[in-house]
Scaffold this motif. Sequence first.
Motif, PDB file in Angstrom:
ATOM      1  N   ALA A  10       0.823  -1.213   0.000  1.00 43.09           N
ATOM      2  CA  ALA A  10       0.000   0.000   0.000  1.00 43.09           C
ATOM      3  C   ALA A  10       0.856   1.262   0.000  1.00 43.09           C
ATOM      4  O   ALA A  10       0.333   2.357  -0.148  1.00 43.09           O
ATOM      5  CB  ALA A  10      -0.937   0.010   1.210  1.00 43.09           C
ATOM      6  N   SER A  15       3.383  -0.123  -4.417  1.00 47.20           N
ATOM      7  CA  SER A  15       2.140  -0.088  -5.197  1.00 47.20           C
ATOM      8  C   SER A  15       2.439   0.176  -6.669  1.00 47.20           C
ATOM      9  O   SER A  15       1.776  -0.378  -7.553  1.00 47.20           O
ATOM     10  CB  SER A  15       1.169   0.963  -4.645  1.00 47.20           C
ATOM     11  OG  SER A  15       1.669   2.270  -4.816  1.00 47.20           O
ATOM     12  N   ASP A  32       0.399  -5.804   3.557  1.00 53.91           N
ATOM     13  CA  ASP A  32       0.636  -4.514   4.192  1.00 53.91           C
ATOM     14  C   ASP A  32      -0.153  -4.467   5.490  1.00 53.91           C
ATOM     15  O   ASP A  32      -1.289  -4.943   5.540  1.00 53.91           O
ATOM     16  CB  ASP A  32       0.192  -3.360   3.295  1.00 53.91           C
ATOM     17  CG  ASP A  32       0.856  -2.053   3.661  1.00 53.91           C
ATOM     18  OD1 ASP A  32       1.576  -1.510   2.813  1.00 53.91           O
ATOM     19  OD2 ASP A  32       0.665  -1.566   4.784  1.00 53.91           O
ATOM     20  N   LEU A  34      -1.056  -1.692   6.977  1.00 54.68           N
ATOM     21  CA  LEU A  34      -1.848  -0.456   6.957  1.00 54.68           C
ATOM     22  C   LEU A  34      -1.698   0.345   8.257  1.00 54.68           C
ATOM     23  O   LEU A  34      -2.670   0.877   8.779  1.00 54.68           O
ATOM     24  CB  LEU A  34      -3.323  -0.749   6.672  1.00 54.68           C
ATOM     25  CG  LEU A  34      -3.622  -1.376   5.318  1.00 54.68           C
ATOM     26  CD1 LEU A  34      -5.101  -1.697   5.198  1.00 54.68           C
ATOM     27  CD2 LEU A  34      -3.183  -0.479   4.181  1.00 54.68           C
ATOM     28  N   LYS A  43      -3.478   4.865   1.569  1.00 54.30           N
ATOM     29  CA  LYS A  43      -3.095   3.466   1.386  1.00 54.30           C
ATOM     30  C   LYS A  43      -4.282   2.640   0.890  1.00 54.30           C
ATOM     31  O   LYS A  43      -4.140   1.803  -0.002  1.00 54.30           O
ATOM     32  CB  LYS A  43      -2.563   2.882   2.693  1.00 54.30           C
ATOM     33  CG  LYS A  43      -1.256   3.510   3.143  1.00 54.30           C
ATOM     34  CD  LYS A  43      -0.810   2.900   4.456  1.00 54.30           C
ATOM     35  CE  LYS A  43       0.493   3.498   4.933  1.00 54.30           C
ATOM     36  NZ  LYS A  43       0.989   2.826   6.136  1.00 54.30           N
ATOM     37  N   GLN A  44      -5.442   2.883   1.447  1.00 52.58           N
ATOM     38  CA  GLN A  44      -6.640   2.155   1.016  1.00 52.58           C
ATOM     39  C   GLN A  44      -6.990   2.489  -0.434  1.00 52.58           C
ATOM     40  O   GLN A  44      -7.407   1.623  -1.196  1.00 52.58           O
ATOM     41  CB  GLN A  44      -7.810   2.476   1.952  1.00 52.58           C
ATOM     42  CG  GLN A  44      -7.615   1.916   3.335  1.00 52.58           C
ATOM     43  CD  GLN A  44      -8.610   2.461   4.340  1.00 52.58           C
ATOM     44  OE1 GLN A  44      -9.183   3.530   4.165  1.00 52.58           O
ATOM     45  NE2 GLN A  44      -8.801   1.709   5.421  1.00 52.58           N
ATOM     46  N   TRP A  45      -6.785   3.731  -0.821  1.00 46.77           N
ATOM     47  CA  TRP A  45      -7.038   4.141  -2.212  1.00 46.77           C
ATOM     48  C   TRP A  45      -6.101   3.404  -3.156  1.00 46.77           C
ATOM     49  O   TRP A  45      -6.522   2.911  -4.204  1.00 46.77           O
ATOM     50  CB  TRP A  45      -6.881   5.656  -2.346  1.00 46.77           C
ATOM     51  CG  TRP A  45      -7.097   6.120  -3.745  1.00 46.77           C
ATOM     52  CD1 TRP A  45      -8.296   6.382  -4.353  1.00 46.77           C
ATOM     53  CD2 TRP A  45      -6.098   6.361  -4.730  1.00 46.77           C
ATOM     54  NE1 TRP A  45      -8.084   6.778  -5.647  1.00 46.77           N
ATOM     55  CE2 TRP A  45      -6.746   6.779  -5.904  1.00 46.77           C
ATOM     56  CE3 TRP A  45      -4.703   6.282  -4.716  1.00 46.77           C
ATOM     57  CZ2 TRP A  45      -6.060   7.095  -7.071  1.00 46.77           C
ATOM     58  CZ3 TRP A  45      -4.017   6.599  -5.877  1.00 46.77           C
ATOM     59  CH2 TRP A  45      -4.687   6.998  -7.046  1.00 46.77           C
ATOM     60  N   ARG A  46      -4.811   3.329  -2.783  1.00 48.57           N
ATOM     61  CA  ARG A  46      -3.848   2.616  -3.622  1.00 48.57           C
ATOM     62  C   ARG A  46      -4.235   1.150  -3.778  1.00 48.57           C
ATOM     63  O   ARG A  46      -4.153   0.586  -4.868  1.00 48.57           O
ATOM     64  CB  ARG A  46      -2.445   2.725  -3.038  1.00 48.57           C
ATOM     65  CG  ARG A  46      -1.823   4.083  -3.209  1.00 48.57           C
ATOM     66  CD  ARG A  46      -0.386   4.065  -2.732  1.00 48.57           C
ATOM     67  NE  ARG A  46       0.182   5.386  -2.811  1.00 48.57           N
ATOM     68  CZ  ARG A  46       0.791   5.999  -1.804  1.00 48.57           C
ATOM     69  NH1 ARG A  46       0.931   5.381  -0.642  1.00 48.57           N
ATOM     70  NH2 ARG A  46       1.281   7.205  -1.951  1.00 48.57           N
ATOM     71  N   LEU A  47      -4.651   0.521  -2.686  1.00 43.16           N
ATOM     72  CA  LEU A  47      -5.063  -0.880  -2.755  1.00 43.16           C
ATOM     73  C   LEU A  47      -6.284  -1.043  -3.644  1.00 43.16           C
ATOM     74  O   LEU A  47      -6.388  -2.012  -4.404  1.00 43.16           O
ATOM     75  CB  LEU A  47      -5.344  -1.426  -1.349  1.00 43.16           C
ATOM     76  CG  LEU A  47      -4.115  -1.576  -0.454  1.00 43.16           C
ATOM     77  CD1 LEU A  47      -4.548  -2.019   0.938  1.00 43.16           C
ATOM     78  CD2 LEU A  47      -3.111  -2.539  -1.047  1.00 43.16           C
TER      79      LEU A  47
END
Length: 55
Positions: A10, A15, A32, A34, A43-47
Amino acid sequence: MAVYLLTGVAGFIASEVAGFLLADGHTVVGVDNLNDAYDVRLKQWRLAQLGSKPE
């Protein structure tokens, strides 16, 4: 194609690497924890972006 294990997926660098590998048709297993060292929403957006890549 190969299977790759990426830690910290993430994060920015991992990423990007995951995105390149997926685009080349490889399988990526990403790990990850997180943590909140910086914005978890990013990080959640990248995932989410990686999850939307076609297989």
